[in-house]
Write a protein that holds these residues in place. Structure first.
Motif, PDB file in Angstrom:
ATOM      1  N   SER A 155       0.785  -1.360  -0.090  1.00 38.69           N
ATOM      2  CA  SER A 155      -0.001  -0.102  -0.097  1.00 38.69           C
ATOM      3  C   SER A 155       0.618   1.149  -0.147  1.00 38.69           C
ATOM      4  CB  SER A 155      -0.895   0.018   1.094  1.00 38.69           C
ATOM      5  OG  SER A 155      -0.128   0.030   2.511  1.00 38.69           O
ATOM      6  N   ALA A 156       2.020   1.094   0.467  1.00 41.17           N
ATOM      7  CA  ALA A 156       3.115   2.544   0.590  1.00 41.17           C
ATOM      8  C   ALA A 156       3.499   2.636  -0.935  1.00 41.17           C
ATOM      9  CB  ALA A 156       4.177   2.101   1.471  1.00 41.17           C
ATOM     10  N   CYS A 157       3.632   1.496  -1.968  1.00 38.99           N
ATOM     11  CA  CYS A 157       3.949   1.804  -3.274  1.00 38.99           C
ATOM     12  C   CYS A 157       2.798   2.151  -4.107  1.00 38.99           C
ATOM     13  CB  CYS A 157       4.746   0.550  -3.739  1.00 38.99           C
ATOM     14  SG  CYS A 157       5.529   0.851  -5.209  1.00 38.99           S
ATOM     15  N   PRO A 158       2.892   3.338  -4.830  1.00 38.91           N
ATOM     16  CA  PRO A 158       1.800   3.805  -5.818  1.00 38.91           C
ATOM     17  C   PRO A 158       1.640   2.623  -7.028  1.00 38.91           C
ATOM     18  CG  PRO A 158       3.354   5.452  -5.682  1.00 38.91           C
ATOM     19  CD  PRO A 158       4.169   4.393  -5.129  1.00 38.91           C
ATOM     20  N   ALA A 159       0.349   2.614  -7.268  1.00 37.76           N
ATOM     21  CA  ALA A 159      -0.220   1.492  -8.204  1.00 37.76           C
ATOM     22  C   ALA A 159       0.701   1.435  -9.720  1.00 37.76           C
ATOM     23  CB  ALA A 159      -1.794   1.796  -8.581  1.00 37.76           C
ATOM     24  N   SER A 160       0.879   2.733 -10.047  1.00 31.92           N
ATOM     25  CA  SER A 160       1.693   2.778 -11.334  1.00 31.92           C
ATOM     26  C   SER A 160       3.177   2.316 -11.292  1.00 31.92           C
ATOM     27  CB  SER A 160       1.694   4.335 -11.731  1.00 31.92           C
ATOM     28  OG  SER A 160       2.375   5.111 -10.503  1.00 31.92           O
ATOM     29  N   TYR A 161       3.764   2.079  -9.996  1.00 32.58           N
ATOM     30  CA  TYR A 161       5.114   1.528  -9.689  1.00 32.58           C
ATOM     31  C   TYR A 161       5.130   0.041  -9.557  1.00 32.58           C
ATOM     32  CZ  TYR A 161       7.041   6.229  -8.917  1.00 32.58           C
ATOM     33  OH  TYR A 161       7.288   7.510  -9.124  1.00 32.58           O
ATOM     34  N   VAL A 162       6.332  -0.638  -9.634  1.00 30.12           N
ATOM     35  CA  VAL A 162       6.612  -1.989  -9.536  1.00 30.12           C
ATOM     36  C   VAL A 162       7.095  -2.182  -7.980  1.00 30.12           C
ATOM     37  CG1 VAL A 162       7.883  -4.092 -10.239  1.00 30.12           C
ATOM     38  CG2 VAL A 162       6.933  -2.452 -11.716  1.00 30.12           C
ATOM     39  N   TYR A 163       6.481  -2.969  -7.149  1.00 34.28           N
ATOM     40  CA  TYR A 163       6.966  -3.408  -5.826  1.00 34.28           C
ATOM     41  C   TYR A 163       7.678  -4.479  -5.688  1.00 34.28           C
ATOM     42  CZ  TYR A 163       7.041  -4.554  -0.948  1.00 34.28           C
ATOM     43  OH  TYR A 163       7.431  -5.040   0.384  1.00 34.28           O
ATOM     44  N   SER A 164       8.824  -4.773  -5.238  1.00 36.52           N
ATOM     45  CA  SER A 164       9.404  -5.911  -5.375  1.00 36.52           C
ATOM     46  C   SER A 164       9.862  -6.007  -3.675  1.00 36.52           C
ATOM     47  CB  SER A 164      10.901  -5.933  -5.653  1.00 36.52           C
ATOM     48  OG  SER A 164      11.826  -6.982  -5.562  1.00 36.52           O
ATOM     49  N   ARG A 165       9.268  -6.890  -2.973  1.00 39.42           N
ATOM     50  CA  ARG A 165       9.568  -7.326  -1.488  1.00 39.42           C
ATOM     51  C   ARG A 165      10.995  -7.609  -1.282  1.00 39.42           C
ATOM     52  NH1 ARG A 165       6.319 -11.638   2.590  1.00 39.42           N
ATOM     53  NH2 ARG A 165       6.565 -12.946   0.964  1.00 39.42           N
ATOM     54  N   PHE A 166      11.142  -8.689  -2.138  1.00 43.50           N
ATOM     55  CA  PHE A 166      13.040  -9.132  -2.209  1.00 43.50           C
ATOM     56  C   PHE A 166      13.832  -8.208  -2.149  1.00 43.50           C
ATOM     57  CE2 PHE A 166      16.271 -10.885  -4.485  1.00 43.50           C
ATOM     58  CZ  PHE A 166      17.034 -11.701  -3.649  1.00 43.50           C
ATOM     59  N   THR A 167      13.875  -7.024  -2.754  1.00 44.18           N
ATOM     60  CA  THR A 167      14.621  -6.073  -2.822  1.00 44.18           C
ATOM     61  C   THR A 167      14.156  -4.777  -1.864  1.00 44.18           C
ATOM     62  OG1 THR A 167      13.887  -5.077  -4.976  1.00 44.18           O
ATOM     63  CG2 THR A 167      15.944  -6.957  -4.505  1.00 44.18           C
ATOM     64  N   ASN A 168      12.806  -4.729  -1.780  1.00 36.81           N
ATOM     65  CA  ASN A 168      12.324  -3.686  -0.978  1.00 36.81           C
ATOM     66  C   ASN A 168      12.448  -2.078  -1.803  1.00 36.81           C
ATOM     67  OD1 ASN A 168      10.665  -2.485   1.267  1.00 36.81           O
ATOM     68  ND2 ASN A 168      12.371  -1.551   2.047  1.00 36.81           N
TER      69      ASN A 168
END
Length: 211
Positions: free
Chosen positions: A78-91
């Motif tokens: 939820s902290a990462c905008p929808a237009s961005y790609v979120y990677s939990r592995f690399t945060n």
């Protein structure tokens, strides 16, 4: 939901094969990904009911063969905008802007206007994920050289311990950093234009993870 092929992935498992084999429900695959701290996305084969967990998030769909029945999902934060790609592995929370191409100062402004900054690279894993998001384009990253000739990130932090420079010798007019395929770093002079790789800072929060 995106549809990819299994052929170009980097499995979490050391053995090339599914994390969970036939008879797995998609919900079980999703649960396994959430529980694995290194999982950022997964492939689910509806034909074989096999589950493939992934460290990275893939965006280059046009470079992968389409395979009927294979579904791809990535974790959201939820902290990462929808237009961005979120990677939990690399945060990392990343977005590539490819049009219009712009000079480095304008690229910095673009990222700031979207509550972020030019991407910082602190490890090989972060470099790999950034390269995937860059999608085979040359992009500005947050590297610049000061008047003493020393390179640093635009937040003032010095480089290291990870660096990934190419072998091309830099001249005095090349003061801004870029990433070009396949993830090597180089430099451009002040008058050059490029695509942009922005990063939004996120705090790791398992409670925020969802598909």
């Amino acid at each position: 939901m995106l549809t990819f092929s299994l052929l170009f992935t980097g499995y979490l498992s050391d053995i090339v094969g599914p994390f969970l084999s036939g008879g797995t429900l998609k919900s079980e695959c999703a649960s396994a990904c959430v529980k694995n701290a290194n999982c950022s996305s997964f492939f689910y084969d509806t034909n074989t009911q096999e589950c493939y967990l992934e460290k990275y998030v893939y965006v280059a769909m046009d470079q992968l063969f389409q395979q009927s029945g294979v579904q791809y999902y990535s974790l959201l934060n939820s902290a990462c905008p929808a237009s961005y790609v979120y990677s939990r592995f690399t945060n990392q929370c990343l977005r590539r802007y490819s049009s219009p191409q712009m000079k480095f100062p304008a690229a910095m402004t673009l990222c700031l206007e979207n509550s972020g900054h030019l991407a910082f690279i602190r490890s090989k894993e972060e470099n790999d994920q950034a390269s995937i998001v860059a999608k085979n384009e040359t992009v500005w990253i947050g590297l610049e050289r000061d008047t003493d000739g020393e390179w640093h990130w635009t937040n003032g932090h010095s480089l290291g311990p990870y660096i990934n420079w190419n072998q091309t010798r830099l001249d005095d007019e090349q003061i801004y950093g870029r990433m070009f395929p396949p993830g090597k770093w180089g430099a451009y002079s002040v008058d050059r234009v490029s695509s942009v790789l922005c990063e939004n800072s996120v705090v790791a929060n398992d409670d925020a993870h969802r598909f």
